[in-house]
Design an enzyme around this catalytic site. Sequence first.
Site, PDB file in Angstrom:
ATOM      1  N   ARG A  35      -2.316 -56.470  17.088  1.00 53.06           N
ATOM      2  CA  ARG A  35      -3.449 -56.575  18.017  1.00 53.06           C
ATOM      3  C   ARG A  35      -4.340 -57.772  17.665  1.00 53.06           C
ATOM      4  O   ARG A  35      -5.192 -57.684  16.783  1.00 53.06           O
ATOM      5  CB  ARG A  35      -4.239 -55.257  18.018  1.00 53.06           C
ATOM      6  CG  ARG A  35      -3.499 -54.159  18.783  1.00 53.06           C
ATOM      7  CD  ARG A  35      -4.140 -52.823  18.597  1.00 53.06           C
ATOM      8  NE  ARG A  35      -3.886 -52.249  17.275  1.00 53.06           N
ATOM      9  CZ  ARG A  35      -4.346 -51.065  16.872  1.00 53.06           C
ATOM     10  NH1 ARG A  35      -5.093 -50.335  17.675  1.00 53.06           N
ATOM     11  NH2 ARG A  35      -4.059 -50.607  15.673  1.00 53.06           N
ATOM     12  N   TYR A 149       9.650 -39.455   9.017  1.00 54.13           N
ATOM     13  CA  TYR A 149       8.481 -40.134   8.418  1.00 54.13           C
ATOM     14  C   TYR A 149       8.524 -39.991   6.894  1.00 54.13           C
ATOM     15  O   TYR A 149       8.422 -40.980   6.153  1.00 54.13           O
ATOM     16  CB  TYR A 149       7.175 -39.572   8.981  1.00 54.13           C
ATOM     17  CG  TYR A 149       5.977 -40.187   8.290  1.00 54.13           C
ATOM     18  CD1 TYR A 149       5.679 -41.535   8.450  1.00 54.13           C
ATOM     19  CD2 TYR A 149       5.170 -39.432   7.433  1.00 54.13           C
ATOM     20  CE1 TYR A 149       4.601 -42.117   7.784  1.00 54.13           C
ATOM     21  CE2 TYR A 149       4.093 -40.002   6.775  1.00 54.13           C
ATOM     22  CZ  TYR A 149       3.816 -41.345   6.954  1.00 54.13           C
ATOM     23  OH  TYR A 149       2.755 -41.929   6.285  1.00 54.13           O
ATOM     24  N   PRO A 179      -0.873 -41.679  -0.902  1.00 57.48           N
ATOM     25  CA  PRO A 179      -1.993 -40.821  -0.512  1.00 57.48           C
ATOM     26  C   PRO A 179      -1.530 -39.605   0.293  1.00 57.48           C
ATOM     27  O   PRO A 179      -0.506 -39.628   0.975  1.00 57.48           O
ATOM     28  CB  PRO A 179      -2.849 -41.725   0.386  1.00 57.48           C
ATOM     29  CG  PRO A 179      -2.231 -43.094   0.326  1.00 57.48           C
ATOM     30  CD  PRO A 179      -0.816 -42.900  -0.084  1.00 57.48           C
TER      31      PRO A 179
HETATM   32  P1  NDP Z   1      -3.465 -46.772  11.153  1.00 51.96           P
HETATM   33  O1  NDP Z   1      -2.709 -46.262  12.324  1.00 51.96           O
HETATM   34  O2  NDP Z   1      -4.943 -46.701  11.171  1.00 51.96           O
HETATM   35  O3  NDP Z   1      -3.040 -48.279  10.856  1.00 51.96           O
HETATM   36  C1  NDP Z   1      -1.696 -48.669  10.904  1.00 51.96           C
HETATM   37  C2  NDP Z   1      -1.606 -50.179  10.876  1.00 51.96           C
HETATM   38  O4  NDP Z   1      -0.211 -50.528  10.921  1.00 51.96           O
HETATM   39  C3  NDP Z   1      -2.282 -50.832  12.072  1.00 51.96           C
HETATM   40  O5  NDP Z   1      -3.031 -51.940  11.623  1.00 51.96           O
HETATM   41  C4  NDP Z   1      -1.127 -51.293  12.945  1.00 51.96           C
HETATM   42  O6  NDP Z   1      -1.456 -52.528  13.572  1.00 51.96           O
HETATM   43  C5  NDP Z   1      -0.036 -51.533  11.891  1.00 51.96           C
HETATM   44  N1  NDP Z   1       1.290 -51.501  12.492  1.00 51.96           N
HETATM   45  C6  NDP Z   1       1.949 -50.451  13.030  1.00 51.96           C
HETATM   46  N2  NDP Z   1       3.117 -50.864  13.559  1.00 51.96           N
HETATM   47  C7  NDP Z   1       3.189 -52.211  13.356  1.00 51.96           C
HETATM   48  C8  NDP Z   1       4.126 -53.213  13.684  1.00 51.96           C
HETATM   49  N3  NDP Z   1       5.261 -52.953  14.364  1.00 51.96           N
HETATM   50  N4  NDP Z   1       3.862 -54.487  13.318  1.00 51.96           N
HETATM   51  C9  NDP Z   1       2.732 -54.787  12.654  1.00 51.96           C
HETATM   52  N5  NDP Z   1       1.800 -53.890  12.321  1.00 51.96           N
HETATM   53  C10 NDP Z   1       2.027 -52.613  12.672  1.00 51.96           C
HETATM   54  O7  NDP Z   1      -2.868 -45.972   9.881  1.00 51.96           O
HETATM   55  P2  NDP Z   1      -3.355 -45.869   8.355  1.00 51.96           P
HETATM   56  O8  NDP Z   1      -4.288 -46.946   8.024  1.00 51.96           O
HETATM   57  O9  NDP Z   1      -3.756 -44.474   8.119  1.00 51.96           O
HETATM   58  O10 NDP Z   1      -1.962 -46.063   7.611  1.00 51.96           O
HETATM   59  C11 NDP Z   1      -1.635 -47.218   6.866  1.00 51.96           C
HETATM   60  C12 NDP Z   1      -0.420 -46.914   6.019  1.00 51.96           C
HETATM   61  O11 NDP Z   1      -0.701 -45.845   5.129  1.00 51.96           O
HETATM   62  C13 NDP Z   1       0.821 -46.494   6.808  1.00 51.96           C
HETATM   63  O12 NDP Z   1       1.960 -47.064   6.205  1.00 51.96           O
HETATM   64  C14 NDP Z   1       0.830 -44.979   6.657  1.00 51.96           C
HETATM   65  O13 NDP Z   1       2.123 -44.444   6.775  1.00 51.96           O
HETATM   66  C15 NDP Z   1       0.274 -44.838   5.263  1.00 51.96           C
HETATM   67  N6  NDP Z   1      -0.355 -43.560   4.950  1.00 51.96           N
HETATM   68  C16 NDP Z   1      -1.335 -43.016   5.764  1.00 51.96           C
HETATM   69  C17 NDP Z   1      -1.922 -41.803   5.422  1.00 51.96           C
HETATM   70  C18 NDP Z   1      -2.943 -41.154   6.276  1.00 51.96           C
HETATM   71  O14 NDP Z   1      -3.108 -39.919   6.193  1.00 51.96           O
HETATM   72  N7  NDP Z   1      -3.684 -41.878   7.107  1.00 51.96           N
HETATM   73  C19 NDP Z   1      -1.567 -41.112   4.183  1.00 51.96           C
HETATM   74  C20 NDP Z   1      -0.521 -41.760   3.421  1.00 51.96           C
HETATM   75  C21 NDP Z   1       0.026 -42.942   3.791  1.00 51.96           C
HETATM   76  P3  NDP Z   1      -1.115 -52.924  15.096  1.00 51.96           P
HETATM   77  O15 NDP Z   1      -1.022 -51.654  15.881  1.00 51.96           O
HETATM   78  O16 NDP Z   1      -2.258 -53.808  15.495  1.00 51.96           O
HETATM   79  O17 NDP Z   1       0.162 -53.663  14.995  1.00 51.96           O
HETATM   80  C1  8X3 Z   2       0.365 -39.349   5.710  1.00 50.65           C
HETATM   81  C2  8X3 Z   2       0.153 -38.037   5.021  1.00 50.65           C
HETATM   82  O1  8X3 Z   2       0.729 -35.562   5.087  1.00 50.65           O
HETATM   83  O2  8X3 Z   2       0.370 -36.684   7.220  1.00 50.65           O
HETATM   84  O3  8X3 Z   2       1.368 -40.073   5.093  1.00 50.65           O
HETATM   85  O4  8X3 Z   2       2.385 -37.072   5.960  1.00 50.65           O
HETATM   86  S1  8X3 Z   2       0.970 -36.805   5.859  1.00 50.65           S
END
Ligand code: NDP
Ligand code: 8X3
Length: 249
Positions: A35, A149, A179
């Site tokens: 984005r 996932y 996390p």
């Molecule tokens: P968000 O959805 O807030 O952010 C995800 C980010 O990934 C966005 O900036 C999005 O950007 C980017 N993204 C997704 N697909 C693409 C793509 N094809 N190309 C480039 N960028 C991409 O999620 P979180 O911040 O919560 O998650 C970040 C990471 O942490 C992830 O890997 C998630 O699996 C992991 N995680 C999250 C947890 C949670 O509970 N929130 C817990 C544990 C791990 P854009 O759409 O602009 O491309």
């Molecule tokens: C994100 C945490 O528990 O939703 O990775 O899979 S959980």
Amino acid sequence: MKQIALVTGATAGFGRAIAERLVHDGYRVIATGRRQERLDELATHLGPDLLPFRLDMNDAKAIAGLPASLPEGWRDVDVLINNAGLALGMEKAQEAEIANWQTMIATNVTGMVELTRVLLPGMLARDRGHVIALGSTAAIYPYTGGNVYGATKAFVRQFTRNLRCDLLGNNVRVTNLEPGLCGGSEFSNVRLRDDAKAAAVYEGTKPLLPADIAETVAWVLSLPRHVNINEIELMPTCQAAGGLSVARG
Ligand code: NDP
Ligand code: 8X3
């Protein structure tokens, strides 16, 4: 000279918080995501130490073209934060949409390894670097609907462990952060495609927040270069792993 960090998925959630924190800590940060308007807004907010760079983690050609396509002065990436990723759906495997599985694997696994592969040679040539991955507790603790996932995050876990073996003898560090429940990001909105259901995930909880993840990244990076944190599993105090389940007839 300031170190350069490339943060994937910096348009929201953890990535945005990590980018902000690293600029604050004196890094020059390449912020990526799809984005463009969010990237531009971040650049306006953080100033010249933030380079907005559109990168789709599903675009193998664009990934292969890095770092040559970065502006001069931004190519020597010291720190790679493999954060971009997503979960799609909570259906059981037998009901899940295969397209969702394909997108999760393409983003969380394929794009992540390709980008890492492209940036490692520069780190090795300069004999300094740090790759930090966003794994998840979903890699460790199975749950209903976590199928692909969780498996992508198990891949992240083993890939980062194996990287440590391949990089042994070089000053390139590798860390996997895992996390659990974390609010304040778009993770559940993307996964459930329903903002009310996404909000309900965190109801009555005090989850981790993106700032907590950014704090952890900053700490891992701040340690002396001879210290490598291999993995950190972090959960909010209100979360714990569940026990095994039994189906009774
Ligand atoms: P968000 O959805 O807030 O952010 C995800 C980010 O990934 C966005 O900036 C999005 O950007 C980017 N993204 C997704 N697909 C693409 C793509 N094809 N190309 C480039 N960028 C991409 O999620 P979180 O911040 O919560 O998650 C970040 C990471 O942490 C992830 O890997 C998630 O699996 C992991 N995680 C999250 C947890 C949670 O509970 N929130 C817990 C544990 C791990 P854009 O759409 O602009 O491309
Ligand atoms: C994100 C945490 O528990 O939703 O990775 O899979 S959980």
